[in-house]
Enzyme design. Structure first.
Site, short mmCIF file in Angstrom:
data_model
loop_
_atom_site.label_atom_id
_atom_site.label_comp_id
_atom_site.label_asym_id
_atom_site.label_seq_id
_atom_site.Cartn_x
_atom_site.Cartn_y
_atom_site.Cartn_z
N TYR A 155 0.65 -1.30 0.13
CA TYR A 155 -0.04 0.05 0.22
C TYR A 155 0.77 1.24 -0.08
CZ TYR A 155 -4.03 3.24 1.45
OH TYR A 155 -4.94 4.08 1.75
N LYS A 159 0.78 4.19 -3.00
CA LYS A 159 0.28 5.70 -2.57
C LYS A 159 1.72 6.50 -2.85
CE LYS A 159 -4.07 5.14 -1.67
NZ LYS A 159 -5.15 5.42 -2.46
#
Length: 311
Positions: A155, A159
């Site tokens: 993640y 991001k």
């Protein structure tokens, strides 16, 4: 701030933050293409928007592939005649520490968040250029991508990569009059419901009560509806000169994140040998090393989560 006549795509907008973005855009006059991997959830979101007087259609598909990106843009054009705004919000989580994270865990998160943002933006920008539309790209980042977080290798990579792409797109799209920005939301979501630190805030929201000020002010932590106005603003003509930015929002707090900059610079004639680094690095940079992860102030006693088994 009136978006009447504009058409938006919001990926991952069947529920949660994405639905809040879609509803806000629709309330301000934009027609919206709702996207979710679950057709029933997407249809429910469309029904909620149309019940409030908005216009929306659903595209049930997993984000990541070029085929889905093309289908989303086609749905906007075929149903509403044009496309002006793209919000890339779709995402999944597969949180595990590094040694427990499988190839599948990593690839899935990267495919949906990072590749899905790339394919959708590429397709939308192609439409903007071909049709001379000064469009808006709004990509959703995360504090994890800015600071890192334990158990979120996949993640964090996705991001952080999204923000890097936004900065690049701001340069590439400038001549076409298209803006590209990243929003860094901090809000109660399905993920934060499982975090004890935020328990009292989530409980308040679910009870329809105001969140304690500690969360809204000290942590900048709020509801999905606190984030949605920023998305609508960046989608509007009022933000035509805002591009390449990472903007955080949550609760009562609004933040402009800096781009990475060198915090200290030193030079040495002839370059830096191993011996010179070993001898001088600590003295030069030891007190300037950067922190990782987010740090939170201590919760007030009245906001401490109740011990397990006490309810």
């Amino acid at each position: 701030m009136n978006l009447t006549g504009k058409v938006a795509i919001v990926t991952g907008s069947g529920r949660g933050l994405g639905l809040a973005y879609a509803r806000e855009l629709a309330a301000r006059g934009a027609a919206v293409v709702v996207n979710d991997v679950d057709a029933a959830v997407a249809d429910e979101a469309v029904a909620a928007i149309t019940a409030g007087g908005g216009r929306a259609v659903a595209v049930a598909a997993a984000v990541g592939s070029t085929e889905t990106a093309k289908a989303l843009v086609a749905a906007a054009v075929q149903n509403f005649g044009r496309l002006d705004i793209l919000v890339t919000n779709a995402g999944v989580l597969r949180d595990k520490s590094l040694l427990k994270m499988t190839d599948e865990d990593f690839d899935l998160v990267i495919n949906v968040h990072l590749r899905g943002t790339f394919t959708c933006v590429r397709e939308a920008y192609a439409y903007f250029k071909e049709n001379n539309v000064a469009g808006r790209i709004i990509a959703i980042g995360s504090p994890t991508g800015q600071r890192g977080n334990f158990g979120q290798t996949n993640y964090a990579a996705a991001k952080a990569g999204i923000v890097g792409m936004v900065r690049t797109w701001a340069l590439e799209m400038k001549r076409a009059g298209v803006t590209a920005n990243a929003v860094i939301p901090v809000a109660a979501t399905a993920m934060t419901k499982t975090v004890p630190f935020f328990a009292k805030a989530v409980e308040a929201e679910e009870a329809g009560e105001a969140m304690p000020e500690f969360f809204r002010k000290e942590l900048g932590f709020g509801t999905a509806s606190d984030v949605a106005p920023l998305v609508a603003f960046l989608a509007s003509d009022a933000a035509s000169d805002v591009t390449g930015q990472a903007i955080g929002v949550g609760g009562d707090r609004l933040q402009l994140w800096s781009h990475p900059e060198a915090v200290a610079t030193e030079y040495r004639d002839g370059g830096w040998s191993f011996e010179a680094l070993a001898e001088q690095f600590g003295a030069l940079f030891g007190d300037k090393l950067q922190s990782v992860g987010e740090s939170f102030p201590e919760l007030p006693a009245e906001l401490q989560p109740e011990p397990a088994g006490t309810k």
